[in-house]
Design an enzyme around this catalytic site. Structure first.
Site, PDB file in Angstrom:
ATOM      1  N   TRP A  45      64.136  73.124  -1.486  1.00 48.84           N
ATOM      2  CA  TRP A  45      63.617  73.948  -0.583  1.00 48.84           C
ATOM      3  C   TRP A  45      62.080  74.233  -1.084  1.00 48.84           C
ATOM      4  O   TRP A  45      61.132  74.610  -0.277  1.00 48.84           O
ATOM      5  CB  TRP A  45      64.084  75.194  -0.413  1.00 48.84           C
ATOM      6  CG  TRP A  45      65.376  75.108   0.374  1.00 48.84           C
ATOM      7  CD1 TRP A  45      66.899  75.117   0.029  1.00 48.84           C
ATOM      8  CD2 TRP A  45      65.456  74.379   1.774  1.00 48.84           C
ATOM      9  NE1 TRP A  45      67.709  74.891   0.942  1.00 48.84           N
ATOM     10  CE2 TRP A  45      66.926  74.160   2.246  1.00 48.84           C
ATOM     11  CE3 TRP A  45      64.398  74.457   2.843  1.00 48.84           C
ATOM     12  CZ2 TRP A  45      67.429  73.758   3.476  1.00 48.84           C
ATOM     13  CZ3 TRP A  45      65.001  73.936   4.025  1.00 48.84           C
ATOM     14  CH2 TRP A  45      66.385  73.915   4.524  1.00 48.84           C
TER      15      TRP A  45
ATOM     16  N   ASP B  92      60.932  82.942  -1.700  1.00 52.66           N
ATOM     17  CA  ASP B  92      61.769  82.359  -0.471  1.00 52.66           C
ATOM     18  C   ASP B  92      63.287  82.861  -1.196  1.00 52.66           C
ATOM     19  O   ASP B  92      63.938  82.398  -2.112  1.00 52.66           O
ATOM     20  CB  ASP B  92      61.997  80.862  -0.294  1.00 52.66           C
ATOM     21  CG  ASP B  92      62.771  80.665   0.772  1.00 52.66           C
ATOM     22  OD1 ASP B  92      63.606  81.317   1.015  1.00 52.66           O
ATOM     23  OD2 ASP B  92      62.765  79.261   1.012  1.00 52.66           O
TER      24      ASP B  92
ATOM     25  N   LYS C  92      72.534  82.860   5.809  1.00 49.07           N
ATOM     26  CA  LYS C  92      73.099  82.892   4.440  1.00 49.07           C
ATOM     27  C   LYS C  92      73.750  84.167   3.973  1.00 49.07           C
ATOM     28  O   LYS C  92      75.069  84.315   3.923  1.00 49.07           O
ATOM     29  CB  LYS C  92      72.220  82.370   3.156  1.00 49.07           C
ATOM     30  CG  LYS C  92      71.864  80.718   3.250  1.00 49.07           C
ATOM     31  CD  LYS C  92      71.230  80.130   4.499  1.00 49.07           C
ATOM     32  CE  LYS C  92      70.867  78.750   4.364  1.00 49.07           C
ATOM     33  NZ  LYS C  92      69.535  78.561   3.956  1.00 49.07           N
TER      34      LYS C  92
HETATM   35  C1  LIG Z   1      68.460  77.397   4.394  1.00 45.11           C
HETATM   36  C2  LIG Z   1      67.318  77.658   3.625  1.00 45.11           C
HETATM   37  C3  LIG Z   1      65.911  77.479   4.184  1.00 45.11           C
HETATM   38  C4  LIG Z   1      65.702  76.929   5.593  1.00 45.11           C
HETATM   39  O1  LIG Z   1      65.975  77.784   6.550  1.00 45.11           O
HETATM   40  P1  LIG Z   1      65.945  77.684   8.142  1.00 45.11           P
HETATM   41  O2  LIG Z   1      66.365  78.951   8.700  1.00 45.11           O
HETATM   42  O3  LIG Z   1      66.829  76.441   8.323  1.00 45.11           O
HETATM   43  O4  LIG Z   1      64.830  77.329   8.252  1.00 45.11           O
HETATM   44  C5  LIG Z   1      64.830  77.832   3.537  1.00 45.11           C
HETATM   45  N1  LIG Z   1      65.085  78.182   2.142  1.00 45.11           N
HETATM   46  C6  LIG Z   1      66.090  78.128   1.545  1.00 45.11           C
HETATM   47  C7  LIG Z   1      66.096  78.728  -0.043  1.00 45.11           C
HETATM   48  C8  LIG Z   1      67.206  78.077   2.098  1.00 45.11           C
HETATM   49  O5  LIG Z   1      68.446  78.291   1.678  1.00 45.11           O
END
Ligand SMILES: *Cc1c(COP(=O)(O)O)cnc(C)c1O
Length: 362
Positions: free
Chosen positions: A102, A173, A197
């Site tokens: 990511w 993030d 998540k």
């Molecule tokens: C799932 C995830 C993303 C992407 O998320 P989307 O909502 O599909 O754009 C980005 N960063 C992390 C750490 C993730 O787990």
């Protein structure tokens, strides 16, 4: 009806009580004779739902007053691009620390807009650790420094205090670990997360941003990509994802009722210990290569000796009521995601299954 233990990495398992409440309210929310998803986002009813969700999230995470909270459509990836548009300066440089998949995605999203310096990169080590802070090559005067708090695919997580990056604001993030343990929000300039998540259903992203950063000019962009405009209109610049916002609000309330982030930190530590113990106690039958001090509590990738056994594990675990243990295609193997809504008994059931599987096939 049987609900299984769902180890999906995202969209992920939700608390059963939340799903039941949403079900009960589906046709008639709070006696209005319509669903919350059938009414205007500008109605008093929805505005109250939205405000309550924000207040609960602030309480849950401990978000100070000088931070704005945005509820935006589009996932975390969209926010990754918007970070540069909103906070980079023309001709400026942004620093990225890459500790998994990511982090690389985050860079890809801003490359069209801004000069990127990769300050540290865990890839040469196969994303099994976090390069030590002393080795980071930070740019003096960088517009911001970006980290991925928890790498959902590689299972690498920053532990302990937020890294000190000096003058530049730290952007993180937190998609797969937000509200999983207490954090000091004041150490960050921006915290963002897709909801699917740990917070609720896919379709809404939460962006927590220190208000002084919203005064930055950023790069030329449309109004709809401008965090300042969203903030000025309480995230209702256009029609927000009302269903997702409402459902996330139910999850926030559930987390508060369960004891808040301190309680989830305790449960998450216990769940991950149970699964890592099953891996480490298998004499090498199951493997996880991440150095123990960087191992994720939320997502545990693990590997069997070969592909045939892996396929067998996926099929048999599903049969046993343990769903979605197949690893991400980028790394293969298996992965157990243990978000807040996964009960401790789910981790125990997985560990028991792992030991039993090894007895039969090891
Ligand atoms: C799932 C995830 C993303 C992407 O998320 P989307 O909502 O599909 O754009 C980005 N960063 C992390 C750490 C993730 O787990």
């Amino acid at each position: 009806m049987t609900r299984v233990y769902n180890f999906s990495a995202g969209p992920a398992t939700l608390p059963e009580s939340v799903l039941r409440q949403a079900q009960a309210e589906m046709l008639d929310w709070n006696g209005i004779g319509a669903s919350i998803v059938e009414i205007s986002h500008r109605s008093a009813e929805f505005i109250a739902v939205a405000a309550r969700a924000e207040a609960d999230l602030r309480k849950l995470i401990g978000i100070p007053e000088d931070y704005a909270v945005l509820f935006l459509s589009g996932g975390a990836t969209t926010q990754q691009a918007l970070l540069a548009l909103n906070f980079a300066s023309p001709g400026g440089t942004v620093d990225y620390v890459v500790t998994g998949h990511w982090g690389k995605t985050a860079i890809k999203q801003v490359r069209p807009y801004v000069k990127v310096n990769i300050a540290a990169d865990g890839e040469p080590d196969g994303f099994t650790d976090i390069p030590p802070r002393e080795s980071w090559q930070l740019t003096p005067g960088a517009d911001y420094v970006h980290i991925t708090a928890n790498e959902t695919i590689h299972g690498v997580e920053f532990r302990g205090d937020a890294p000190d990056v000096g003058e530049a604001p730290l952007f993180a993030d937190f998609s797969s670990s937000i509200a999983s343990e207490p954090i000091d929000v004041s150490k960050y300039g921006v915290i963002y997360a897709g909801a699917q998540k740990n917070l609720g259903p896919v379709g809404v992203a939460v962006v927590i941003v220190r208000r002084d950063l919203l005064k930055r000019e950023g790069l030329p962009r449309a109004d709809i990509f401008d965090y300042r405009s969203h903030e000025a209109r309480d995230s209702m610049l256009n029609t927000p994802p009302t269903w997702n916002w409402y459902l996330a609000g139910l999850v926030f309330r559930w987390m508060l009722e369960e004891g808040g982030v301190e309680e989830f930190a305790r449960r998450n530590a216990e769940k991950s210990r149970i699964v890592y113990d099953a891996i480490d106690g298998s004499g090498g039958f199951y493997r996880n290569q991440v150095l123990p001090e960087f191992r994720s509590r939320m997502n545990i990738p693990f590997f069997l000796p070969d592909e045939a056994l892996t396929a067998r594990f996926v099929a048999e675990s599903k049969e046993a009521g343990l769903l979605a243990l197949k690893g991400h295609k980028a790394v293969g193997g298996l992965r157990a995601s243990l978000y807040n809504a996964m009960p401790v008994n789910g981790a125990r059931a997985l560990a028991d299954f792992m030991r039993d599987f090894q007895k039969r096939h090891g």
